[in-house]
Design a protein around this motif. Structure first.
Motif, PDB file in Angstrom:
ATOM      1  N   GLN A 238      26.509  24.695  -5.955  1.00  0.00           N
ATOM      2  CA  GLN A 238      25.213  25.672  -5.330  1.00  0.00           C
ATOM      3  C   GLN A 238      25.604  27.122  -6.794  1.00  0.00           C
ATOM      4  O   GLN A 238      26.609  27.072  -6.865  1.00  0.00           O
ATOM      5  N   ASP A 239      24.657  26.864  -7.438  1.00  0.00           N
ATOM      6  CA  ASP A 239      24.687  27.862  -8.622  1.00  0.00           C
ATOM      7  C   ASP A 239      23.058  28.735  -8.302  1.00  0.00           C
ATOM      8  O   ASP A 239      22.238  27.792  -9.009  1.00  0.00           O
ATOM      9  N   GLN A 240      22.717  29.557  -8.389  1.00  0.00           N
ATOM     10  CA  GLN A 240      22.011  30.452  -8.471  1.00  0.00           C
ATOM     11  C   GLN A 240      20.397  29.992  -7.545  1.00  0.00           C
ATOM     12  O   GLN A 240      19.369  29.919  -8.071  1.00  0.00           O
ATOM     13  N   GLY A 241      20.719  29.598  -6.536  1.00  0.00           N
ATOM     14  CA  GLY A 241      20.452  29.330  -5.195  1.00  0.00           C
ATOM     15  C   GLY A 241      20.037  27.426  -5.773  1.00  0.00           C
ATOM     16  O   GLY A 241      19.113  26.825  -5.126  1.00  0.00           O
ATOM     17  N   VAL A 242      20.346  27.082  -6.565  1.00  0.00           N
ATOM     18  CA  VAL A 242      19.866  25.438  -7.068  1.00  0.00           C
ATOM     19  C   VAL A 242      21.205  24.590  -6.529  1.00  0.00           C
ATOM     20  O   VAL A 242      22.279  24.691  -6.731  1.00  0.00           O
ATOM     21  N   GLU A 243      20.738  23.645  -5.916  1.00  0.00           N
ATOM     22  CA  GLU A 243      21.673  22.320  -5.715  1.00  0.00           C
ATOM     23  C   GLU A 243      22.315  21.814  -7.142  1.00  0.00           C
ATOM     24  O   GLU A 243      20.539  20.835  -7.249  1.00  0.00           O
ATOM     25  N   HIS A 244      23.080  21.335  -7.062  1.00  0.00           N
ATOM     26  CA  HIS A 244      23.327  19.667  -7.989  1.00  0.00           C
ATOM     27  C   HIS A 244      23.957  18.564  -7.501  1.00  0.00           C
ATOM     28  O   HIS A 244      25.290  18.709  -6.419  1.00  0.00           O
ATOM     29  N   ASN A 245      23.888  17.563  -7.645  1.00  0.00           N
ATOM     30  CA  ASN A 245      23.801  16.314  -7.107  1.00  0.00           C
ATOM     31  C   ASN A 245      24.810  16.127  -8.306  1.00  0.00           C
ATOM     32  O   ASN A 245      25.165  16.693  -9.270  1.00  0.00           O
ATOM     33  N   LEU A 246      26.606  15.759  -7.529  1.00  0.00           N
ATOM     34  CA  LEU A 246      27.278  15.379  -8.218  1.00  0.00           C
ATOM     35  C   LEU A 246      27.499  13.331  -8.601  1.00  0.00           C
ATOM     36  O   LEU A 246      27.503  13.061  -7.629  1.00  0.00           O
ATOM     37  N   GLN A 247      28.651  13.752 -10.004  1.00  0.00           N
ATOM     38  CA  GLN A 247      28.711  12.532 -10.162  1.00  0.00           C
ATOM     39  C   GLN A 247      30.196  12.197 -10.148  1.00  0.00           C
ATOM     40  O   GLN A 247      31.172  13.157 -10.188  1.00  0.00           O
TER      41      GLN A 247
END
Length: 286
Positions: A238-247
């Motif tokens: 999570q960064d600046q309110g945005v979620e990122h899926n991880l690989q």
């Protein structure tokens, strides 16, 4: 300046004790010669008692010494001026108290140095973020296992090495280091919770985890791996309110009597795992 004093307070305590003792003996030798011998003996008793008696007995010893001195000087017939009486009464308790202070400061310093040594020893063996054994420990464990395979020559002795790599972790690290550390710790927590208790889990850096396992049934190995993949797949960056899926990328290698010469040291093993991961990257982007 405050930190400097905190570091040298043990030395200051010793200097104060020596200065007080020197001044006391000097004054009694030059100004109160009648009590110089008595003051010398009382000073010696006060200092020796600090390092001989336990704290509880020392406390009672000082209290009783003060009471006995006051009783003798005030009730008995003593042909001494008041100032000399006070010096005799206070010498042993005062020097004993300073000795206790120095002893306590010495204990604090020793404890601090011991804690520092333990911390240094811990950080050289364990990664500070994941709280897992580091690359050096992984190398020592693997080479010890290889030595057993060579020594025993058993066909049953096998070590399975699983590598789990967080893909593109360096980019995430540069983006938000605090979140990067949180994700690494969460991955490590999943591995600690879901891998078998007798497995050795290490973090070797660059987003890569190594898991050393004894020979497992294929169905059990697949079940554990599937559960781990599912759990770490739920972790979000999570960064600046945005979620990122991880690989993630996975590599696996077994080492036994058949191929132990090919993977005779830790570098040979990790190079093989890296090649597997690189192959998976090529496949991923085709």
């Amino acid at each position: 300046m405050r930190k400097l004093f905190g570091f040298f307070k043990y030395e200051y305590g010793i200097m104060l004790l020596v200065a007080v003792l020197t001044l006391l003996l000097y004054l009694t030798q030059t100004m109160f010669t009648d009590i110089f011998g008595a003051v010398s003996i009382l000073s010696l008793l006060g200092l020796v008692s600090v390092f001989v008696l336990p704290d509880v007995l020392l406390t009672w010893f000082i209290i009783l010494a003060i009471m006995a001195g006051i009783f003798t000087m005030m009730v008995g017939i003593v042909y001494l001026p008041l100032i000399e009486r006070l010096i005799l009464v206070c010498t042993m308790p005062f020097l004993g108290g300073l000795g206790v202070l120095v002893k306590a400061l010495g204990g604090v310093r020793e404890s601090a140095l011991s804690n520092k040594s333990n911390i240094i020893n811990y950080t050289t063996h364990v990664n500070s973020i994941t709280k897992l054994k580091n690359k050096d420990n992984a190398a020592r464990f693997y080479e010890r296992y290889v030595n057993f395979i060579n020594k025993l020559g058993s066909k049953e002795l096998t070590v399975g090495v699983t590598c789990i790599n967080w893909a593109h972790n360096n980019q995430y690290r540069q983006l938000n280091y605090t979140e990067y550390k949180r994700v690494l710790k969460e991955i490590a927590d999943v591995l600690k919770a879901q891998r078998l208790p007798d497995e050795v889990i290490c973090y070797i850096g660059s987003g890569s985890f190594l898991i050393f396992s004894s020979k497992l049934e294929e169905a059990l190995e697949e079940s554990i791996s599937r559960a781990v993949r599912k759990s770490i797949g739920k972790i979000k960056y999570q960064d600046q309110g945005v979620e990122h899926n991880l690989q993630y990328k996975y590599a696996y290698q077994t080492v036994n009597y058949r191929n132990v010469k090919k993977f005779k040291n830790f570098t040979d093993l990790t190079n093989n795992l890296k090649r597997q991961l690189e192959t998976k990257i090529v496949v991923e982007y085709q």
